[in-house]
Design an enzyme around this catalytic site. Structure first.
Site, PDB file in Angstrom:
ATOM      1  N   GLU A  56      18.122  32.241  -2.267  1.00 27.82           N
ATOM      2  CA  GLU A  56      17.879  30.824  -2.525  1.00 27.82           C
ATOM      3  C   GLU A  56      19.183  30.073  -2.793  1.00 27.82           C
ATOM      4  O   GLU A  56      19.344  28.931  -2.363  1.00 27.82           O
ATOM      5  CB  GLU A  56      16.903  30.653  -3.691  1.00 27.82           C
ATOM      6  CG  GLU A  56      15.473  31.055  -3.366  1.00 27.82           C
ATOM      7  CD  GLU A  56      14.878  30.237  -2.217  1.00 27.82           C
ATOM      8  OE1 GLU A  56      15.288  29.076  -2.029  1.00 27.82           O
ATOM      9  OE2 GLU A  56      14.013  30.759  -1.506  1.00 27.82           O
ATOM     10  N   CYS A 212       7.833  22.608  12.880  1.00 28.07           N
ATOM     11  CA  CYS A 212       7.884  21.187  12.517  1.00 28.07           C
ATOM     12  C   CYS A 212       9.320  20.815  12.141  1.00 28.07           C
ATOM     13  O   CYS A 212       9.615  20.378  11.030  1.00 28.07           O
ATOM     14  CB  CYS A 212       6.931  20.907  11.362  1.00 28.07           C
ATOM     15  SG  CYS A 212       6.615  19.155  11.070  1.00 28.07           S
ATOM     16  N   CYS A 219       4.777  20.403  18.512  1.00 25.60           N
ATOM     17  CA  CYS A 219       3.405  20.181  18.060  1.00 25.60           C
ATOM     18  C   CYS A 219       2.407  21.092  18.767  1.00 25.60           C
ATOM     19  O   CYS A 219       1.366  21.439  18.198  1.00 25.60           O
ATOM     20  CB  CYS A 219       3.023  18.719  18.252  1.00 25.60           C
ATOM     21  SG  CYS A 219       4.065  17.574  17.287  1.00 25.60           S
ATOM     22  N   CYS A 222       1.931  24.131  16.706  1.00 28.37           N
ATOM     23  CA  CYS A 222       1.630  23.919  15.289  1.00 28.37           C
ATOM     24  C   CYS A 222       0.159  24.223  14.993  1.00 28.37           C
ATOM     25  O   CYS A 222      -0.738  23.719  15.683  1.00 28.37           O
ATOM     26  CB  CYS A 222       1.950  22.477  14.899  1.00 28.37           C
ATOM     27  SG  CYS A 222       1.603  22.126  13.160  1.00 28.37           S
ATOM     28  N   CYS A 228      -2.782  16.653  11.904  1.00 32.66           N
ATOM     29  CA  CYS A 228      -1.530  16.028  11.477  1.00 32.66           C
ATOM     30  C   CYS A 228      -1.616  14.508  11.558  1.00 32.66           C
ATOM     31  O   CYS A 228      -1.817  13.934  12.641  1.00 32.66           O
ATOM     32  CB  CYS A 228      -0.383  16.531  12.357  1.00 32.66           C
ATOM     33  SG  CYS A 228       1.197  15.730  12.016  1.00 32.66           S
TER      34      CYS A 228
END
Length: 315
Positions: A56, A212, A219, A222, A228
């Site tokens: 992270e 995305c 798309c 997705c 969406c």
């Protein structure tokens, strides 16, 4: 000012709608993640909470492809917080290499030292204890608690914010800075079950990273394209403040990077004359070097010599 009954009622309806929206999205997104998630080393069980924390820190503003080799080397050298804490902070800066934003290396070293001192060398499980560590902000604390310990937290990075902006709010991009409304939405969309919530956090992040995306959303790939809000609205162009672009060439950041590169490669202190050779413009070079010293990334010595910090990094 107190809320009116109408305002309270409207807020309750909004929250209920957001929760219902989340329920419709959870299954398709987590199922997609089960099938398409990348096999990344910090997602493997053997990485543990320390491996998640290291990843992270490294992944902030840095793509996975650049992080992977540095992460593998880092974890081989410092598999536990105690291993890193036992080294001078300058070694963390040296090992950070060209990941960029090297103050993250100092902060990670300081966090490792605090983990060793306060928690016996084990990355704490509690969100509040994670947040109290040096260099740990709200996002990183939530990410470690969620990804390492399977807890229920809203994890809002750039990828997740973009997915929510498009899928729920119908906007191409989120605001430049995270807003209270985004945090509220993220909490409302969280699955109630801890295990599902932790998977949802990772899945929405992966969806934003792989499908995305900022410049070329796919798309057709997705799992929630049919729901969406942005796509259903005809994919309207961004109409908010201009999105910030990052420049590098000719900036103080570039000069700082060149100065640090010399010090990372040196086996001992480096004279001022060697650092002077990396950049022709003396005022900018001096400003960059002063900034590195002020940030604790470079330690000045007598006789015009410089080295990476040998003392303990400041929280």
């Amino acid at each position: 000012m107190t809320s009116t009954p109408a305002a309270t009622g409207a807020a309750a309806v909004t929250a209920a709608n957001e929760a219902a929206e989340g329920a419709r999205l959870h299954g398709p997104v987590t199922d997609w993640f089960d099938e398409h998630a990348r096999d990344l080393p910090w997602r493997r069980p053997e990485a543990g909470a320390w491996g998640v924390m290291v990843s992270e820190f490294m992944l902030q503003q840095t793509p996975v492809s650049r992080v992977l080799p540095v992460y593998e080397q880092w974890m081989a050298r410092w598999p536990r917080p105690a291993d890193l804490a036992a080294e001078p902070p300058g070694e963390a800066v040296r090992a950070w290499g060209r990941l960029g934003y090297p103050r993250r290396a100092l902060r990670l070293h300081a966090a490792a030292a605090a983990i060793q001192e306060r928690h016996g060398g084990d990355v704490p499980r509690e969100h509040a204890q994670l947040l109290a560590l040096p260099g740990i902000g709200e996002y990183t604390a939530a990410a470690v608690a969620s990804f390492a310990y399977g807890q229920r937290h809203a994890v809002l990075d750039t990828n997740v914010r973009r997915v929510f902006a498009r899928a729920v709010d119908g906007r191409q991009y989120p605001p430049n800075a995270t807003t209270a409304a985004e945090r509220k939405l993220a909490r409302a969309l969280l699955p109630q079950d801890e295990e599902t919530a932790a998977k949802w956090a990772a899945a929405t992040m992966e969806l934003g990273a792989l499908v995305c995306t900022a410049r070329g959303p796919e798309c057709v790939r997705c799992p929630i394209s049919a729901q969406c809000a942005w796509r259903l609205a005809g994919s309207p162009a961004h109409d908010g403040p201009p999105r910030r672009g990052q420049t590098y060439a000719g900036t103080d950041r570039q000069v700082r990077g060149k100065l640090l590169a010399v010090l990372r490669e040196a086996v001992g202190p480096v004279p001022q004359s060697v650092l002077d050779a990396v950049w022709d413009e003396p005022v900018q070079r001096a400003r960059a070097l002063d900034g590195l010293v002020s940030d604790g990334l470079v330690e000045p010595l007598a006789g015009g010599m410089y080295r990476l910090p040998a003392g303990r990094s400041a929280p």
